[in-house]
Design a protein around this motif. Structure first.
Motif: not given
Length: 373
Positions: A80, A102, A104-105, A128, A131
């Motif tokens: 994150d 998780t 992310q893009s 994912s 994304t």
């Protein structure tokens, strides 16, 4: 590895081998393969997760973003904390339990330590979803997940050196009832001990799998479903799908059927190796549009090859030694098998076509008995 198949895809693969490109807030960022080849965590990751059981530290640049005993929280904090076009290196080993990480893009996730996982029903230990340009160049996973890795709705996803040494569950899953994926690449995937499939895909337009090795897996090695524009280098299965109808390589559920309903060739496989287990190669349920360049199958416990309600399939060369029969078949609920070309050396097992397919062409050698139309 040589690039084979559609010439346009060969060009795209050659370009991809030169650099990995991420698109972030500042535009495209190219990461040369040579830099990534230095090893997991090499260079200067934007964030790192270090420490050991009970004492983990996550740093983003010079800032500590997590310090504590929760390994999953430490890893997720690292993911994150970075932005699109940046990477996090998880150097520490630990257990996330029945939880999910998780990604992310635009982010690169390097699992350098060993991530032990539990079973979270219907979910992946690493996910994912929806994304763009996610890259996981390294991952070592143990445990018994529901899904080791889960994806859907991705564009430009790349998986590098993936080692899933499991004690149950399913290795890598692309969801069935979800958005399509575009331009997915897997470089070198090893899955052992999965109770279900090593890799199960649905809904991918543009799938490249360079190498997949599946060992002691309960169901399929590589199961490709409702996907198109596929290239596979090597699928190697040892004791895959024993006692089942699954296979080291299985095409199912309209795989290779193009958007216009045709089965023009758009799936290429360089080589399939299968030893023991269940079937070697299985094309079923209105799949096809495929060329398999070479097979090396021995001692499969079910059909060495089963082609059932499959359309426009070619096996160009290879050997079958012992094990279950090589068969062309059909079920009545689907249109009959058609447009099949098989060139094989078959020894110590039988070849059978029943019922007769439409335009099935056999070019056989070896001592295997033959009962074909």
């Amino acid at each position: 590895m040589s690039f084979t198949g559609n010439p346009k895809r060969r060009l795209r693969l050659a370009l991809a081998a030169a650099a990995v490109v991420f698109t972030g807030a500042l535009g495209a960022v190219a990461v040369p393969e040579a830099a990534l080849a230095q090893g997991c965590g090499a260079g200067s990751p934007h964030a790192t997760v270090t420490g050991s059981s009970g004492a983990y530290v996550t740093r983003e640049g010079g800032t500590t973003v997590y310090s504590g005993s929760d390994y999953r929280a430490a890893v997720q904090a690292g993911v994150d904390s970075i932005s699109s076009g940046q990477r996090v290196a998880v150097m520490a080993s630990g257990s996330i339990g029945a939880n999910t990480i998780t990604v992310q893009s635009g982010k690169t996730f390097e699992g350098c330590g060993t991530i032990n996982v539990g079973n979270r029903s219907g979910r992946g230990a690493i996910e994912s979803l929806g994304t763009t340009n996610v890259y996981i160049p390294y991952l070592k996973m143990t445990g018994s997940p529901y899904f080791g890795m889960r994806f859907n709705g991705t564009t430009g996803l790349r998986l590098g050196d993936i080692d899933l040494t499991l004690s149950g569950g399913l290795g890598i899953r692309f969801d069935r009832d979800a958005a399509w994926n575009y331009e997915v690449r897997m470089d070198d995937v090893y899955v052992s001990g999965a109770g279900s499939h090593a890799v199960e895909t649905w809904n991918i337009d543009g799938l490249d799998v360079y190498k997949l090795v599946a060992v002691n897996v309960g169901e399929s090695g590589l199961l490709v479903q409702r996907s198109r524009n596929v290239w596979v280098g090597l699928v190697d299965g040892n004791n895959v799908g024993a006692g089942t109808g699954y296979a080291t390589l299985r095409f199912a559920n309209n795989n290779g059927q193009l958007a216009n309903g045709s089965y023009t060739t758009n799936v290429w496989v360089d080589k399939v190796v299968s030893r023991g287990g269940g079937r070697g190669v299985f094309c079923v349920s209105q799949s096809g549009g495929a060329i398999i360049r070479n097979v090396d199958l021995a001692s499969n416990g079910n059909n060495a090859i089963l082609i059932e309600n499959c359309y426009n399939l070619t096996i160009q060369a290879g050997t079958v030694n012992g094990g279950g029969e090589v068969r062309v078949a059909a079920r009545s609920e689907f249109p009959n098998t058609r447009d099949v070309w098989i060139t094989l050396t078959v020894n110590n097992t039988s070849v059978r076509e029943s019922p007769c397919g439409d335009n099935v062409n056999w070019y056989l050698s070896g001592n295997g008995s033959r009962n074909v139309c």
